[in-house]
Design an enzyme around this catalytic site. Structure first.
Site, short mmCIF file in Angstrom:
data_model
loop_
_atom_site.label_atom_id
_atom_site.label_comp_id
_atom_site.label_asym_id
_atom_site.label_seq_id
_atom_site.Cartn_x
_atom_site.Cartn_y
_atom_site.Cartn_z
CB SER A 93 137.46 -49.43 -54.70
OG SER A 93 138.19 -50.39 -55.46
CB SER A 122 137.70 -65.40 -48.39
OG SER A 122 136.61 -64.91 -47.67
CB SER A 123 138.29 -60.54 -52.08
OG SER A 123 137.15 -60.97 -52.76
CG ASP A 160 132.21 -73.04 -42.78
OD1 ASP A 160 131.49 -73.62 -43.61
OD2 ASP A 160 132.55 -71.85 -42.89
CD GLU A 162 137.02 -75.59 -48.93
OE1 GLU A 162 136.55 -74.77 -48.11
OE2 GLU A 162 138.16 -75.50 -49.42
CG HIS A 163 131.32 -76.91 -49.08
ND1 HIS A 163 130.40 -75.89 -48.92
CD2 HIS A 163 131.88 -76.72 -50.29
CE1 HIS A 163 130.41 -75.12 -50.00
NE2 HIS A 163 131.31 -75.59 -50.85
N GLY A 195 141.90 -63.56 -58.05
CA GLY A 195 140.77 -64.44 -58.34
C GLY A 195 139.64 -64.31 -57.34
N GLY A 250 138.39 -67.08 -55.26
CA GLY A 250 138.17 -68.13 -54.28
C GLY A 250 138.95 -67.99 -53.00
CG ASP A 255 135.35 -67.63 -45.98
OD1 ASP A 255 135.85 -68.76 -46.09
OD2 ASP A 255 134.34 -67.26 -46.61
C1 GLA Z 1 132.78 -70.27 -48.54
C2 GLA Z 1 132.10 -69.87 -47.23
C3 GLA Z 1 132.78 -70.55 -46.05
C4 GLA Z 1 132.85 -72.07 -46.26
C5 GLA Z 1 133.46 -72.36 -47.63
C6 GLA Z 1 133.44 -73.83 -47.96
O1 GLA Z 1 134.08 -69.80 -48.59
O2 GLA Z 1 132.16 -68.49 -47.08
O3 GLA Z 1 132.10 -70.25 -44.87
O4 GLA Z 1 131.59 -72.64 -46.12
O5 GLA Z 1 132.78 -71.68 -48.66
O6 GLA Z 1 134.27 -74.54 -47.12
#
Ligand code: GLA
Length: 828
Positions: free
Chosen positions: A486, A546-547, A450, A447-448, A542, A544, A591
């Site tokens: 939508s 990545s919709s 990329d 996480e964090h 939710g 988190g 994502d």
């Molecule tokens: C968000 C960003 C991703 C990544 C994550 C953290 O989802 O869109 O590119 O940086 O945060 O891992």
């Protein structure tokens, strides 16, 4: 009828050459002697794979005596064409009837798929053919399995997927199946058995010895199927499961998908064996396709292998040949089916060698045969053989288009697609021309990181697509207007494509900005769009998961399909990410890589190379008896107040230069990316006194330790450990601490959920995604997962009564794809 022309006999020199080479090592097979006394024979292997020495010696003698050779395989009896072969119509009442019959059998769980996977891909560098990559990092076997999963969802039955391996392919295949998370199939859904083994001979029947001084083993042709499936117990197992029909095809023919109409025809005919036939065509060299052909042999319908037929069989009278796709009734397979073994000449180590092979189609001499003409290509095409790399190049787009119908569509996704198709019809009075979907994503670890990879040393994450999606359905127009409704939000956006290129154009504020951004990205890359109408619906929980990547994928692929852009998966990733960045989120690749490349039961190890195209490798995600769930905090990370951009700047603009300076000064090594800072570098230089910024030290500590955690998780996933969940759980916990304390992107809600889930018995838990709200994931024993989630959510409701939370299952599922229209639109 022309007399059969004789194949070229071996020249004296060829035979002499072979004898010479083998002289010192083997004795010729003289009737009555015991030529199998050769000490180099691996009897363990031969015995394990049901080698039949008596039969082999008999064959050797026949060959030595000249009683068996390539000529004796030729058909000598009277051949006549068959002229009343039914073709599958694909429209009309007969088709509907056949389809219904097949669908009923599939729903009752009476159909299994058998794939012939004994072959090596000599022309693909000698690897196992089944594991060769066909497209999008999917192998032949994986694409076959994907169709089985698709049909299992579609008909609500667990369709057995049976692989017939050979001694050459067995190990590599089993490794591949595990490495790809069994392609999302259940463990007991995949059955394998091995065909038997035999030995090559010299042209005089003596044992062939290869350049390595050893006997040369081979698998004795796919006709061995009839014995091997019985001997292995797999046939009995299929019968126990209620299977009545087996669909049989070559691993390299991806057209042989599970098609209920074909099954219906087989059942309606009451046949023991149905052969799928296609029309012969001229190949690039101008010659007609050669292969097994249907013919009347002494008045009886048969499929006869090509090398047994006169080469000048008139195509006008014999227009069909066999695809090697067959349907067998399991009851018929129980019969003893004795097939002749034919002499096949090979060149091994530059010498002529003979091997004996039996051929499946020849079972038509024993079984009640039905012939069915099927389409060769197109939407229902059933014959796409890939024999050489050049075939793969030529056929890749066709196969890809053909298999768009084969994505596994889970029940939840199908429900979304049906709603979208219905909404399009209600709104516009016509059916959609395409339905595309993009899934949300989860991230197991990494996480964090990329945005911090370098050109040579990547950072890595292990994310996956989840079984929650956004579906887009629509049709193309020519008015240069894009209009999309939508269904979730009850709002519609509409814009003119021409407005996008006007000076001073600004993206909308609302969700329409994503659609506009995708359109701008496509136009700027030179694709032409003409206008579209459509509807969208999603079930992504939710904030988190990545919709936005889900929406991006559905839009890019949907437009690609409507406007015939034929974009690759890499392009989907690239365009979808660029569009998101255009909306103001400086996101990395995580994502989109997960959403686009996801596969059932598996994650992807993504390598991030400093803004360049990421690498991607499939990895199984099998935790044994543990599963993942997500809980959303109900707290939204606001784009405007989000720390995401600030963190990127702190890491890249502040921490990187400070560390680079310190490391270069201390070691002389140049550092161009955070990924190049090793744990040893950090131990030596990562001190406040050296770096001079506490924030910089913390941010880099997160990246360095997270890279070690990714590596550890990757190892565990690839291992055979039986406590994978417990091991990974500890790493998830450590990741949360690092995100909380070093990267500082947690919040009280996330910390509370993580701690509470742990207290209730999760193996591990952490915030997932960007943080500052959004959601967390927890890994827990499957049987306790629901209770842990429930207890955690209940406590959360008391601690944060103002937050509306949702919890959800996080099952790894298929990446961005198309939904067959027929699944969502019923009736004509
Ligand atoms: C968000 C960003 C991703 C990544 C994550 C953290 O989802 O869109 O590119 O940086 O945060 O891992």
């Amino acid at each position: 009828m022309q007399p059969a022309s004789q194949p070229r006999p071996l020249s004296k020199d060829e035979i002499a050459g072979a004898r010479q080479k083998n002289k010192a090592t083997t004795r010729p097979a003289i009737p009555g002697t015991a030529p199998l006394a050769d000490p180099r024979l691996d009897w363990k292997l031969l015995r394990a794979l049901a080698f039949d020495p008596v039969r082999f010696q008999h064959d050797q003698q026949q060959i030595a005596l000249g009683a068996k050779n390539e000529q004796t395989a030729m058909v000598r009896d009277t051949l006549a064409p068959i002229d009343d072969v039914e073709a599958v119509a694909y429209v009309g009442p007969r088709y509907e009837e056949m389809r219904a019959l097949g669908e009923a059998a599939l729903s009752r769980g009476e159909v299994a798929v058998v794939v012939l996977n004994g072959g090596m891909a000599t022309r693909f560098g000698g690897v196992v053919k089944g594991v060769v990559d066909v497209f999008d990092d999917r192998s032949f076997i994986e694409l076959k399995a994907q169709d089985v999963l698709r049909a299992s969802y579609e008909y609500g039955a667990k369709i057995p997927f049976v692989l017939m391996n050979s001694f050459q392919t067995n190990d590599a295949t089993n490794d591949h199946v595990l490495a790809r998370g069994r392609f999302g199939l259940d463990a007991d859904q995949i059955l394998t058995f091995q065909q038997s083994i035999s030995l090559r001979m010299n042209p005089d029947g003596s044992l062939f010895i290869g350049d390595d001084g050893q006997p040369s083993y081979h698998a004795p042709g796919h006709g061995d199927f009839f014995d091997a499936i019985k001997r292995s117990g797999v046939l009995a197992e299929l019968e126990k499961r209620g299977v009545k029909t087996v669909l049989f095809s070559n691993v390299d023919n991806l057209g042989a998908t599970i098609d209920p109409a074909i099954i219906g025809h087989h059942l309606a005919a009451g046949a023991e064996m149905t052969a799928e036939l296609v029309e012969k065509r001229r190949t690039a060299s101008g010659k007609w396709d050669a292969g097994a052909s249907p013919a009347l042999l002494n008045g009886r319908a048969r499929i006869i292998e090509g090398f047994r037929l006169p080469p000048d069989l008139p195509v006008k009278e014999y227009p069909d040949f066999s695809t090697n796709n067959f349907l067998f009734s399991t009851a018929a397979l129980k019969k003893p089916i004795e097939l002749e073994r034919f002499v096949v000449r090979k060149t091994v180590d530059d010498s002529p060698a003979l091997q004996l092979e039996s051929i499946t189609c020849e079972a038509s001499s024993e079984l009640k045969l039905h012939l069915l003409r099927v389409p060769r290509d197109g939407e229902h095409g059933r014959f796409f053989p890939i024999k050489e790399p050049i075939d793969l190049e030529a056929m890749r787009p066709l196969v890809k288009a053909r298999l768009a119908q084969s994505s596994p569509i889970t029940p939840g996704l199908k429900a979304l697609a049906t709603d979208v198709a219905t909404a399009v019809f209600e709104r516009y009075g016509r059916q959609p021309e395409m339905l595309s979907f993009g899934p949300g994503r989860a991230n197991l670890i990494g996480e964090h990181v990329d945005n911090f990879g370098g050109e040579k040393v990547p950072t890595k994450s292990i994310p996956f697509a989840i079984d929650r999606q956004i579906v887009l359905g629509g049709f193309r127009t020519d008015d240069r207007i894009i209009e999309i409704a939508s269904l979730n939000l009850g709002s519609t956006i509409s814009f003119s494509l021409d407005a996008l290129s006007q000076p001073g154009f600004q993206l909308d504020e609302g969700w329409g900005r994503f659609v506009q951004a995708v359109a701008v990205e496509l136009l700027e890359r030179g694709h032409s769009l003409s206008g579209a109408r459509g509807c969208l619906k999603g079930n992504i929980p939710g904030k988190g998961v990545s919709s936005s990547a889900a929406l991006g994928g559905a839009l890019v692929l949907g437009f690609s399909s409507l406007f015939g852009l034929d974009l690759s998966r890499d392009e989907l990733v690239e365009i979808s990410r660029a569009a998101e960045r255009r909306t103001g989120v400086p996101c990395g690749y995580l994502d989109q890589m997960a959403s686009v490349h996801g596969r059932p039961n598996g994650a992807v190890v993504v390598g991030f190379f400093g803004g360049k195209k990421p690498s991607c490798e499939a990895i199984p995600m099998d935790f044994g008896d543990a599963r993942i769930a997500g809980i959303d905090t109900g707290r939204t990370r606001d784009l405007k107040t989000s720390q995401y951009g600030a963190r990127m700047r702190e890491a890249l603009e502040v921490a990187l230069p400070l560390f680079a300076k310190a490391i270069e000064r201390g070691t002389g090594r140049k550092i161009n990316a955070l990924s190049e800072i090793t744990a040893a570098d950090f131990a030596r230089f990562g001190k406040l006194e050296t770096i001079g910024s506490k924030t910089a030290v913390k941010r880099v500590r997160h990246v360095v330790t997270e890279m070690a955690r990714v590596e550890a998780v990757e190892k565990i996933l690839k291992s055979e450990a039986n406590d994978k969940a417990a091991q990974i759980g500890l790493i998830l916990d450590a990741c949360h601490v690092s995100l909380r304390d070093d990267f500082e992107v947690s919040c009280p809600e996330l910390d509370f959920l993580v701690d509470t889930a742990k207290r209730h018995g999760a193996y591990g838990a952490r915030l997932m995604g960007a943080g500052e709200g959004g959601n967390m994931i927890l890994l827990a024993p499957a049987d306790r997962l629901a209770a842990i989630v429930e207890a955690t959510v209940a406590e959360y409701a008391v601690a944060f009564p103002e937050r509306k939370t949702v919890s959800f299952d996080v099952a790894a599922s298929t990446g961005t794809g198309m939904i067959p229209l027929s699944l969502a639109i019923k009736g004509p």
